[in-house]
Motif scaffolding. Structure first.
Motif, short mmCIF file in Angstrom:
data_model
loop_
_atom_site.label_atom_id
_atom_site.label_comp_id
_atom_site.label_asym_id
_atom_site.label_seq_id
_atom_site.Cartn_x
_atom_site.Cartn_y
_atom_site.Cartn_z
N ASN A 137 35.92 38.86 38.03
CA ASN A 137 36.65 37.61 37.83
C ASN A 137 36.85 37.30 36.35
N PHE A 138 35.82 37.58 35.54
CA PHE A 138 35.93 37.35 34.11
C PHE A 138 37.00 38.26 33.50
N LEU A 139 36.98 39.53 33.87
CA LEU A 139 38.01 40.46 33.38
C LEU A 139 39.40 40.02 33.84
N SER A 140 39.49 39.55 35.08
CA SER A 140 40.77 39.07 35.61
C SER A 140 41.25 37.84 34.85
N ASP A 141 40.33 36.93 34.51
CA ASP A 141 40.70 35.76 33.72
C ASP A 141 41.24 36.17 32.35
N LEU A 142 40.65 37.18 31.76
CA LEU A 142 41.07 37.62 30.43
C LEU A 142 42.35 38.45 30.45
N TYR A 143 42.45 39.37 31.40
CA TYR A 143 43.51 40.38 31.34
C TYR A 143 44.47 40.36 32.53
N GLY A 144 44.29 39.40 33.44
CA GLY A 144 45.17 39.30 34.60
C GLY A 144 44.57 39.95 35.83
N LYS A 145 44.67 39.26 36.95
CA LYS A 145 44.07 39.78 38.19
C LYS A 145 44.74 41.06 38.66
N ILE A 146 46.01 41.22 38.32
CA ILE A 146 46.71 42.43 38.75
C ILE A 146 46.06 43.68 38.14
N ASN A 147 45.46 43.53 36.96
CA ASN A 147 44.85 44.67 36.27
C ASN A 147 43.41 44.93 36.69
N TYR A 148 42.72 43.91 37.23
CA TYR A 148 41.29 44.09 37.51
C TYR A 148 40.87 43.75 38.92
N HIS A 149 41.80 43.31 39.76
CA HIS A 149 41.44 43.02 41.14
C HIS A 149 40.96 44.32 41.80
N GLY A 150 39.81 44.26 42.41
CA GLY A 150 39.25 45.45 43.05
C GLY A 150 38.32 46.25 42.15
N SER A 151 37.99 45.72 40.97
CA SER A 151 37.10 46.43 40.05
C SER A 151 35.64 46.33 40.46
N VAL A 152 35.33 45.39 41.33
CA VAL A 152 33.96 45.19 41.76
C VAL A 152 33.42 46.46 42.41
N GLY A 153 32.15 46.74 42.20
CA GLY A 153 31.52 47.92 42.79
C GLY A 153 30.97 48.85 41.72
N TRP A 154 30.62 50.03 42.15
CA TRP A 154 29.95 50.99 41.27
C TRP A 154 30.93 51.63 40.30
N THR A 155 30.50 51.71 39.04
CA THR A 155 31.33 52.34 38.01
C THR A 155 30.44 53.18 37.11
N GLY A 156 31.03 54.22 36.53
CA GLY A 156 30.29 55.12 35.66
C GLY A 156 30.07 54.55 34.27
N PHE A 157 29.22 55.22 33.53
CA PHE A 157 28.81 54.76 32.20
C PHE A 157 29.99 54.71 31.23
N SER A 158 30.82 55.74 31.19
CA SER A 158 31.93 55.74 30.23
C SER A 158 32.96 54.66 30.57
N ALA A 159 33.21 54.41 31.85
CA ALA A 159 34.15 53.35 32.24
C ALA A 159 33.58 51.99 31.85
#
Length: 190
Positions: A12-34
């Protein structure tokens, strides 16, 4: 491969900053470099926010703020684990917050337990928030109830109508009228 579980709050914070279209669905497991990429993007945004929003600042303080962000970015790039990365981010962000408040406390030689006086950070500078007439107007509008279909005499739409018609888009006239017409609300908002 190490992974971190990105929370809904982080998304939600990333979506507030950069738009929900770009970060919706980012929740969950992510790797170290990402994850490092997310942190670097956030630090770059913080740097931009400092450059755009901080005014009337002495050159040394301004340089100190930007230097902390550069140090953070370097440490993020060089970090080898989530633990190391987390410590760098927390440390540098707290340092940045203290700098934004005035200065980083220097109580190295303090012999007593910490007391509030040792966190006075206004030796070289202090924070003073100001609002332009337009910013005051925006605060009033943004905090007004938006339900224009109710029986309320005070609403966002009513205020916007008053601003454009009765006050001819003059911020000072509108603010004077608002203060006189709605003194309790005016004091709460401003």
């Amino acid at each position: 491969m190490e992974k971190i579980n990105l929370s809904l709050q982080f998304e939600n914070f990333l979506s507030d900053l950069y738009g929900k279209i770009n970060y919706h669905g980012s929740v969950g497991w992510t790797g170290f470099s990402a994850y490092k990429t997310h942190i670097l993007k956030l630090s770059n945004s913080l740097k931009s926010a400092i450059e755009i929003n901080i005014q009337d600042i002495d050159a040394l303080h301004y340089k100190s703020l930007l230097d902390r962000i550069e140090i953070l970015e370097k440490e993020v790039r060089e970090s080898g684990s989530f633990d190391e990365l987390g410590q760098f981010v927390v440390l540098r962000l707290f340092q940045l917050v203290f700098l934004l408040l005035g200065d980083i406390p220097n109580n190295w030689d303090l012999e007593k337990k910490t007391h509030k006086i040792y966190f006075s950070l206004k030796k070289h500078r202090g924070i003073h928030y100001t609002q332009s007439l337009e910013q005051k107007f925006n605060s009033i509008i943004d905090n007004a109830p938006s339900n224009q279909f109710s029986e309320m005499k005070y609403s966002k739409q009513m205020l916007l109508n008053a601003f454009t018609t009765a006050h001819n888009r003059d911020f000072k006239r509108f603010l004077d009228w608002h203060k006189e017409s709605f003194p309790e609300i005016h004091l709460k908002v401003l």
